[in-house]
Motif scaffolding. Structure first.
Motif, PDB file in Angstrom:
ATOM      1  N   GLY A  84      -9.049   3.298  -1.101  1.00 57.93           N
ATOM      2  CA  GLY A  84      -8.830   4.864  -1.460  1.00 57.93           C
ATOM      3  C   GLY A  84      -7.295   4.925  -1.882  1.00 57.93           C
ATOM      4  N   GLY A  85      -7.230   6.386  -1.859  1.00 54.12           N
ATOM      5  CA  GLY A  85      -5.700   6.625  -2.549  1.00 54.12           C
ATOM      6  C   GLY A  85      -5.259   6.318  -3.884  1.00 54.12           C
ATOM      7  N   THR A  86      -4.025   6.460  -4.081  1.00 54.36           N
ATOM      8  CA  THR A  86      -3.444   6.539  -5.602  1.00 54.36           C
ATOM      9  C   THR A  86      -2.385   5.442  -5.323  1.00 54.36           C
ATOM     10  N   ALA A  87      -2.089   4.474  -6.088  1.00 55.76           N
ATOM     11  CA  ALA A  87      -1.085   3.470  -6.269  1.00 55.76           C
ATOM     12  C   ALA A  87       0.217   4.215  -6.701  1.00 55.76           C
ATOM     13  N   ARG A  88       1.316   3.868  -6.114  1.00 60.64           N
ATOM     14  CA  ARG A  88       2.508   4.539  -6.497  1.00 60.64           C
ATOM     15  C   ARG A  88       3.673   3.513  -6.301  1.00 60.64           C
ATOM     16  N   SER A  89       4.793   3.836  -6.877  1.00 63.99           N
ATOM     17  CA  SER A  89       5.912   2.822  -6.838  1.00 63.99           C
ATOM     18  C   SER A  89       6.432   2.693  -5.260  1.00 63.99           C
ATOM     19  N   PHE A 134       5.981  -8.461  -0.410  1.00 62.71           N
ATOM     20  CA  PHE A 134       5.643  -6.959  -0.347  1.00 62.71           C
ATOM     21  C   PHE A 134       5.172  -6.545  -1.664  1.00 62.71           C
ATOM     22  N   THR A 135       4.542  -7.348  -2.538  1.00 58.37           N
ATOM     23  CA  THR A 135       3.941  -7.042  -3.847  1.00 58.37           C
ATOM     24  C   THR A 135       2.555  -7.458  -3.719  1.00 58.37           C
ATOM     25  N   VAL A 136       1.862  -6.837  -4.827  1.00 57.79           N
ATOM     26  CA  VAL A 136       0.365  -7.025  -5.000  1.00 57.79           C
ATOM     27  C   VAL A 136       0.181  -7.579  -6.432  1.00 57.79           C
ATOM     28  N   PRO A 137      -0.988  -8.351  -6.669  1.00 55.30           N
ATOM     29  CA  PRO A 137      -1.293  -8.725  -7.986  1.00 55.30           C
ATOM     30  C   PRO A 137      -1.464  -7.590  -8.874  1.00 55.30           C
ATOM     31  N   GLY A 138      -0.784  -7.124 -10.044  1.00 56.24           N
ATOM     32  CA  GLY A 138      -0.863  -6.101 -10.828  1.00 56.24           C
ATOM     33  C   GLY A 138      -0.423  -4.842 -10.432  1.00 56.24           C
ATOM     34  N   GLY A 139       0.222  -4.758  -9.068  1.00 58.00           N
ATOM     35  CA  GLY A 139       0.592  -3.345  -8.536  1.00 58.00           C
ATOM     36  C   GLY A 139       1.871  -2.894  -8.564  1.00 58.00           C
ATOM     37  N   GLY A 140       2.386  -1.883  -8.065  1.00 58.60           N
ATOM     38  CA  GLY A 140       3.556  -1.305  -7.932  1.00 58.60           C
ATOM     39  C   GLY A 140       4.627  -2.318  -7.277  1.00 58.60           C
ATOM     40  N   GLY A 141       4.141  -2.461  -6.129  1.00 63.73           N
ATOM     41  CA  GLY A 141       5.045  -3.415  -5.010  1.00 63.73           C
ATOM     42  C   GLY A 141       6.286  -2.760  -4.702  1.00 63.73           C
ATOM     43  N   ALA A 142       6.978  -3.483  -3.983  1.00 64.86           N
ATOM     44  CA  ALA A 142       8.378  -3.057  -3.574  1.00 64.86           C
ATOM     45  C   ALA A 142       9.238  -3.378  -4.824  1.00 64.86           C
ATOM     46  N   VAL A 143      10.242  -2.615  -4.885  1.00 65.17           N
ATOM     47  CA  VAL A 143      11.255  -2.821  -6.250  1.00 65.17           C
ATOM     48  C   VAL A 143      12.509  -3.351  -5.546  1.00 65.17           C
ATOM     49  N   ALA A 176       3.515  -2.669   1.451  1.00 68.91           N
ATOM     50  CA  ALA A 176       2.614  -3.027   0.484  1.00 68.91           C
ATOM     51  C   ALA A 176       2.342  -4.660   0.433  1.00 68.91           C
ATOM     52  N   GLY A 177       1.257  -5.319  -0.169  1.00 69.64           N
ATOM     53  CA  GLY A 177       1.014  -6.615  -0.196  1.00 69.64           C
ATOM     54  C   GLY A 177      -0.355  -7.113   0.243  1.00 69.64           C
ATOM     55  N   SER A 178      -0.477  -8.224   0.681  1.00 69.58           N
ATOM     56  CA  SER A 178      -1.743  -8.606   0.995  1.00 69.58           C
ATOM     57  C   SER A 178      -1.981  -8.346   2.577  1.00 69.58           C
ATOM     58  N   TYR A 179      -3.076  -7.619   2.722  1.00 68.72           N
ATOM     59  CA  TYR A 179      -3.547  -7.251   3.996  1.00 68.72           C
ATOM     60  C   TYR A 179      -4.927  -8.359   4.221  1.00 68.72           C
ATOM     61  N   TYR A 180      -4.858  -8.641   5.628  1.00 61.61           N
ATOM     62  CA  TYR A 180      -6.034  -9.723   5.963  1.00 61.61           C
ATOM     63  C   TYR A 180      -7.147  -9.299   6.752  1.00 61.61           C
ATOM     64  N   PRO A 233      -5.512  -7.123  -1.511  1.00 58.88           N
ATOM     65  CA  PRO A 233      -4.238  -6.519  -2.248  1.00 58.88           C
ATOM     66  C   PRO A 233      -4.355  -4.814  -1.785  1.00 58.88           C
ATOM     67  N   LEU A 234      -3.159  -4.500  -1.254  1.00 56.26           N
ATOM     68  CA  LEU A 234      -3.043  -2.967  -0.788  1.00 56.26           C
ATOM     69  C   LEU A 234      -1.688  -2.573  -1.336  1.00 56.26           C
ATOM     70  N   ASP A 235      -1.562  -1.546  -2.373  1.00 51.92           N
ATOM     71  CA  ASP A 235      -0.341  -1.290  -2.729  1.00 51.92           C
ATOM     72  C   ASP A 235       0.092  -0.088  -2.285  1.00 51.92           C
ATOM     73  N   TRP A 236       1.313   0.341  -2.329  1.00 48.31           N
ATOM     74  CA  TRP A 236       1.822   1.698  -1.747  1.00 48.31           C
ATOM     75  C   TRP A 236       0.701   2.773  -2.179  1.00 48.31           C
ATOM     76  N   GLY A 237       0.566   3.709  -1.083  1.00 42.58           N
ATOM     77  CA  GLY A 237      -0.229   4.701  -1.459  1.00 42.58           C
ATOM     78  C   GLY A 237      -1.638   4.514  -1.217  1.00 42.58           C
ATOM     79  N   ARG A 238      -2.356   3.187  -1.072  1.00 45.46           N
ATOM     80  CA  ARG A 238      -3.579   3.029  -1.134  1.00 45.46           C
ATOM     81  C   ARG A 238      -3.988   2.750   0.382  1.00 45.46           C
ATOM     82  N   GLN A 239      -5.293   3.174   0.471  1.00 44.99           N
ATOM     83  CA  GLN A 239      -6.122   3.207   1.600  1.00 44.99           C
ATOM     84  C   GLN A 239      -7.178   2.276   1.778  1.00 44.99           C
ATOM     85  N   LEU A 240      -7.228   1.746   3.118  1.00 45.30           N
ATOM     86  CA  LEU A 240      -8.281   0.548   3.125  1.00 45.30           C
ATOM     87  C   LEU A 240      -9.427   0.961   4.124  1.00 45.30           C
ATOM     88  N   HIS A 241     -10.741   0.932   3.701  1.00 47.14           N
ATOM     89  CA  HIS A 241     -11.800   1.249   4.543  1.00 47.14           C
ATOM     90  C   HIS A 241     -12.716  -0.262   4.644  1.00 47.14           C
TER      91      HIS A 241
END
Length: 436
Positions: free
Chosen positions: A360-365, A379-388, A329-333, A250-258
């Motif tokens: 990394g990063g900070t989740a945001r709306s 475009f949403t993630v479990p427990g995250g802000g996701g798209a509105v 945002a959403g599920s990245y594979y 799960p990768l929300d808006w503002g989050r960064q994946l390594h």
């Protein structure tokens, strides 16, 4: 815009593997078990790819409805066409995963191409995926796109029927049998209000220190539909030559994946397999964001994704392909592949695999959309802000990531136990195998 680039991507491959009877029974039994969420996943497709359960058959000339997964086929000597009806406001993404039959011989430049054209024959996008230097079979995924929010653009904006064309990149050098296809169309509404039209030009591109700690067992899925959920952490699996493993993060808006993938040694066997270990990242509409591969000499080897920016809606305006793909945002594979040719040098495996995933990063709306994406929740993630959507809360029905991940633990743990005995026997045999 720069995404998808349309350039041919270099990849790796997938082939069938013979399994010992007892272990094979364990693998088949676990593969047919329910995945998190309770849906059984079909795993009997060509090449071992796990097609989405209930995928609808579609022939060339048929129509694709956004949000529905389809199964089709691609012959060697001709393209297949599908109709996609769109409004004038939404962006559309059509992912096509091509799965050659086991045992086929492919070239490095063989692969699949997906193009989208408007009613006047104008090209909206073209994207290709190829097997690459390793030349062994694996699922290939390419994406067709109809943009709707690129400033200054005029082509492919009208409502109506669009043509999605799927073909092989080198039909003259491709194996004769049909390739199985999995197709999924996704639509994305426009934002309810204007936002930035330039990609962020500054972000933290430093590679973080690798995660430590005891690895937790997880066994990767066989396709996008049954990809195993992972959160931040260190994860342990096993992979066989020719196998492709799928995980979702799960990768929300503002989050960064390594992410990195580390392959164990081959227990003393020697040789060299070009492009043996491949790690790729795909976004929520299954477009490839980045991929990296390395050869294998039988010693431990690792690969890591390039530094990637945080997820942002405005990334779509970037010139670089991997930045532009981090637009939702959403599920990245995460997709890991061990080339089938590795079995010739090092034996059938399986071989230990460690994944290190850091967020990394900070989740945001997310942006307020003027409508609903299709399928809902893409475009949403479990427990995250996701798209509105429409300015309202799009968070209904989310499940905490810890609960989702726990749903995959039992199957993964049992599978790794079964693989442990197989690994020991295979390693003893592999130690006696030497190739030039």
């Amino acid at each position: 815009m720069g995404w998808p680039s349309g350039a041919l991507r270099t990849g790796v491959l997938r082939t069938g593997v013979r399994v010992r009877p007892v272990v094979g029974a364990v693998l088949l039994g676990l593969a047919s078990a329910a995945v998190p969420g309770g849906e059984a996943v079909a795993v009997s497709g060509p090449g071992g790819y796990g097609f989405a359960p209930g995928a609808r058959p579609v022939a060339g000339g048929g129509a694709l409805a956004p949000g529905t997964t389809y199964r089709g086929s691609l012959p060697r000597d001709r393209a297949v066409h599908y109709r996609l009806d769109l409004d004038a406001a939404s962006a559309a993404y059509v992912s096509v995963t091509a799965v050659p039959a086991s045992g086929a011989e492919v070239t490095a430049v063989d692969g699949v191409r997906v193009s989208v054209r408007d009613a006047d024959g104008g090209t909206c996008s073209s994207d290709s995926a190829i097997f690459g230097a390793a030349r062994s079979l694996r699922p290939l995924t390419a994406l067709g796109t109809r943009e709707a929010a690129v400033p200054g653009g005029t082509r492919c904006r009208a409502a109506g029927a669009y043509d999605v064309t799927v073909e092989r990149t080198r039909p003259e050098d491709s194996p004769p049998g049909d390739w199985a296809l999995e197709l999924l169309a996704v639509t994305e509404p426009r934002p309810a209000s204007p936002g930035p039209t330039e990609a962020p030009d500054a972000w933290d591109s430093a590679s973080p220190a690798p995660l430590d700690g005891a690895p937790q067992p997880r066994h990767g899925g066989t396709g996008f539909a049954d990809a195993t959920p992972l959160d931040e952490g260190v994860w342990r699996d096993a992979v066989r030559p020719g196998e492709t493993l799928f995980y979702r993060v799960p990768l929300d808006w503002g989050r960064q994946l390594h992410a990195t993938a580390e392959l164990d040694g081959a227990g003393g066997a020697t040789g060299y397999t070009s492009g043996a270990l491949r790690l790729a990242l795909h976004n929520p509409v299954r477009a490839e964001v980045d991929d990296v591969g390395r050869g294998w000499t039988g010693r431990p080897v690792s690969v890591g994704l390039a530094p990637l920016p945080p997820v942002a809606y405005a990334n779509r305006y970037a010139r670089g392909g991997h930045v532009g793909a981090l637009r939702f945002a959403g599920s990245y594979y995460l997709v890991v592949h061990l080339a089938g040719r590795a079995a010739e040098d090092f034996g059938p495996g399986p071989y230990g695999l460690t994944l290190r995933v850091r967020l990394g990063g900070t989740a945001r709306s997310g942006p307020a959309y003027a409508g609903e994406p299709v399928p809902a929740g893409v475009f949403t993630v479990p427990g995250g802000g996701g798209a509105v959507a429409g300015g309202g809360d799009a968070g209904g029905g989310r499940v905490p990531m810890a609960a989702v991940a726990a749903g995959g633990l039992g199957t993964g743990t049992l599978l790794l136990v079964g693989l442990g005995a197989w690994t020991l026997a295979a390693r003893r045999g592999a130690g006696r195998v030497r190739r030039g």
